[in-house]
Design a protein around this motif. Structure first.
Motif, PDB file in Angstrom:
ATOM      1  N   ASP A 112       0.840  -1.202   0.000  1.00 52.49           N
ATOM      2  CA  ASP A 112       0.000   0.000   0.000  1.00 52.49           C
ATOM      3  C   ASP A 112       0.876   1.253   0.000  1.00 52.49           C
ATOM      4  O   ASP A 112       0.620   2.206  -0.725  1.00 52.49           O
ATOM      5  N   ARG A 113       1.892   1.235   0.839  1.00 50.53           N
ATOM      6  CA  ARG A 113       2.758   2.406   0.958  1.00 50.53           C
ATOM      7  C   ARG A 113       3.508   2.695  -0.340  1.00 50.53           C
ATOM      8  O   ARG A 113       3.718   3.846  -0.704  1.00 50.53           O
ATOM      9  N   TYR A 125      -3.673   2.923 -13.981  1.00 50.02           N
ATOM     10  CA  TYR A 125      -3.426   1.971 -12.881  1.00 50.02           C
ATOM     11  C   TYR A 125      -2.483   0.867 -13.339  1.00 50.02           C
ATOM     12  O   TYR A 125      -1.650   0.384 -12.579  1.00 50.02           O
ATOM     13  N   GLN A 126      -2.645   0.509 -14.614  1.00 51.82           N
ATOM     14  CA  GLN A 126      -1.736  -0.462 -15.226  1.00 51.82           C
ATOM     15  C   GLN A 126      -0.305   0.099 -15.214  1.00 51.82           C
ATOM     16  O   GLN A 126       0.652  -0.615 -14.893  1.00 51.82           O
ATOM     17  N   ALA A 127      -0.186   1.378 -15.524  1.00 50.07           N
ATOM     18  CA  ALA A 127       1.136   2.014 -15.567  1.00 50.07           C
ATOM     19  C   ALA A 127       1.793   1.984 -14.184  1.00 50.07           C
ATOM     20  O   ALA A 127       2.984   1.703 -14.060  1.00 50.07           O
ATOM     21  N   ILE A 128       1.000   2.267 -13.152  1.00 45.87           N
ATOM     22  CA  ILE A 128       1.539   2.233 -11.783  1.00 45.87           C
ATOM     23  C   ILE A 128       1.953   0.807 -11.425  1.00 45.87           C
ATOM     24  O   ILE A 128       3.014   0.571 -10.847  1.00 45.87           O
ATOM     25  N   VAL A 150      -3.361  -3.438  -7.661  1.00 51.66           N
ATOM     26  CA  VAL A 150      -3.264  -1.978  -7.459  1.00 51.66           C
ATOM     27  C   VAL A 150      -4.668  -1.378  -7.363  1.00 51.66           C
ATOM     28  O   VAL A 150      -4.972  -0.585  -6.472  1.00 51.66           O
ATOM     29  N   MET A 151      -5.551  -1.786  -8.260  1.00 50.05           N
ATOM     30  CA  MET A 151      -6.913  -1.229  -8.267  1.00 50.05           C
ATOM     31  C   MET A 151      -7.685  -1.636  -7.007  1.00 50.05           C
ATOM     32  O   MET A 151      -8.398  -0.825  -6.428  1.00 50.05           O
ATOM     33  N   MET A 152      -7.516  -2.903  -6.591  1.00 46.40           N
ATOM     34  CA  MET A 152      -8.221  -3.356  -5.381  1.00 46.40           C
ATOM     35  C   MET A 152      -7.730  -2.596  -4.146  1.00 46.40           C
ATOM     36  O   MET A 152      -8.516  -2.206  -3.285  1.00 46.40           O
ATOM     37  N   ILE A 179     -11.949   3.811 -10.658  1.00 47.85           N
ATOM     38  CA  ILE A 179     -10.823   2.874 -10.576  1.00 47.85           C
ATOM     39  C   ILE A 179     -11.191   1.697 -11.470  1.00 47.85           C
ATOM     40  O   ILE A 179     -11.991   0.841 -11.083  1.00 47.85           O
ATOM     41  N   CYS A 180     -10.678   1.721 -12.680  1.00 48.29           N
ATOM     42  CA  CYS A 180     -10.965   0.645 -13.627  1.00 48.29           C
ATOM     43  C   CYS A 180      -9.856   0.634 -14.672  1.00 48.29           C
ATOM     44  O   CYS A 180      -8.959   1.473 -14.634  1.00 48.29           O
ATOM     45  N   ASP A 181      -9.946  -0.284 -15.589  1.00 46.77           N
ATOM     46  CA  ASP A 181      -8.855  -0.467 -16.539  1.00 46.77           C
ATOM     47  C   ASP A 181      -8.591   0.790 -17.386  1.00 46.77           C
ATOM     48  O   ASP A 181      -7.453   1.190 -17.557  1.00 46.77           O
TER      49      ASP A 181
END
Lengths: 158, 147
Positions: free
Chosen positions: A6-7, A24-27, A38-40, B18-20
């Motif tokens: 998380d951190r 989010y994929q990039a992160i 990451v998304m969860m 928050i999604c793809d």
């Protein structure tokens, strides 16, 4: 509780989200994690209030809100919770807090931030707060911000 | 900033999915293409209309601490004091305000102890008294501002 992963996610996103189609994929790629994880984790942090929200933070001035007043009030401590709740309900108040006094030079204990595009608009807002506080208003002041000296948001190195 | 930018700013203050492919989802709601939304967002960040775009973390929920503090900076030392205080990474925001207490800043640290350490360091480096005003209670916080 936050764990190490998380951190890492917090650290990777506190400056902002990547402006790429799949942020989010990039992160996740940057951290070597599955994107779903990451998304969860971001969802969980949002649900628990660690993330207040994901979104945009505008510069008040650039949106035309040139009159940003920190209104400060001296109200009796025994009534402050009730009064603070009520003041916070005005739609023009963005933040409302109980903070400690520093008498004699700083007798104020209730802070409410107001924002307007004109002095008249803000004067009207202050009058509405003043009317609401009535006899509980033992003194007040308004501090206008004249310049943003720094605004980076919160950074952690955790 | 035109009407489309205003829509974007208003919509993105309400939250972000928050999604793809979240930009595509928001763009569709706004009647834009994904690339157009991303390009406009980048421009709004570049020209300072937006100061940030991303998750807004609540420092206290993360086990950290936060306080509002103020100093009376003498006019002739104002720039110098600004520089000293802004140099602290713990100082997240700093505003010039019209009052004898003319500089107000937010200190955010990972532990409560570090708040006092930061205040002491600022006092040492500036020679000024720091008025510490941590919140006793938060009644309301609304992060949205109509564009």
């Amino acid at each position: 509780m936050l764990d190490e992963t998380d951190r890492k996610i917090i650290q990777a996103t506190q400056a902002g989200l990547p402006l790429t189609p799949q942020p989010y994929q990039a992160i996740a790629e940057q951290l070597g994690l599955p994107a779903d994880d990451v998304m969860m984790r971001l969802s969980a942090m949002q649900n628990s209030g660690i993330i207040r929200r994901i979104g945009a933070v505008p510069n008040h001035y650039k949106l035309g809100y040139r009159f940003n007043g920190m209104t400060v009030w001296n109200v009796p401590d025994e009534f402050i919770d009730d009064l603070g709740q009520k003041v916070g309900q005005f739609e023009f108040v963005s933040h409302c807090y109980h903070r400690p006094r520093h008498p004699p030079e700083w007798p104020y204990n209730l802070f409410a931030m107001v924002h307007g595009k004109s002095q008249e608009a803000v004067d009207k807002q202050i009058q509405l707060i003043s009317d609401l506080l009535g006899n509980y208003n033992l003194g007040c002041d308004v501090l206008y911000s004249t310049k943003i000296l720094k605004k980076t948001g919160f950074r952690t190195s955790a | 900033m035109n009407k489309i930018d205003k829509h974007i700013i208003n919509a993105l203050q309400d939250g972000f999915p928050i999604c793809d492919a979240p930009y595509r989802q928001v763009a569709a709601q706004l009647g834009l293409t994904e690339q157009d939304l991303i390009t406009r967002l980048q421009a709004l960040l570049d020209n300072g209309t937006l100061t940030r775009f991303g998750p807004l973390y609540n420092a206290e929920q993360m086990g950290g601490a936060l306080t509002l503090a103020a100093v009376k900076a003498p006019k002739e030392r104002y720039d110098e004091i600004t520089e000293i205080i802004n140099a602290f990474t713990e100082v997240a925001h700093n505003y010039a305000r019209s009052h004898e207490l003319n500089m107000w800043f937010v200190i955010a640290t990972e532990t409560p102890e570090q708040i006092q350490q930061t205040i002491s360091a600022i006092e040492r480096q500036t020679g000024l008294t720091v008025y510490n005003m941590p919140k006793n209670k938060e009644y309301f916080i609304n992060l949205k501002l109509e564009a």
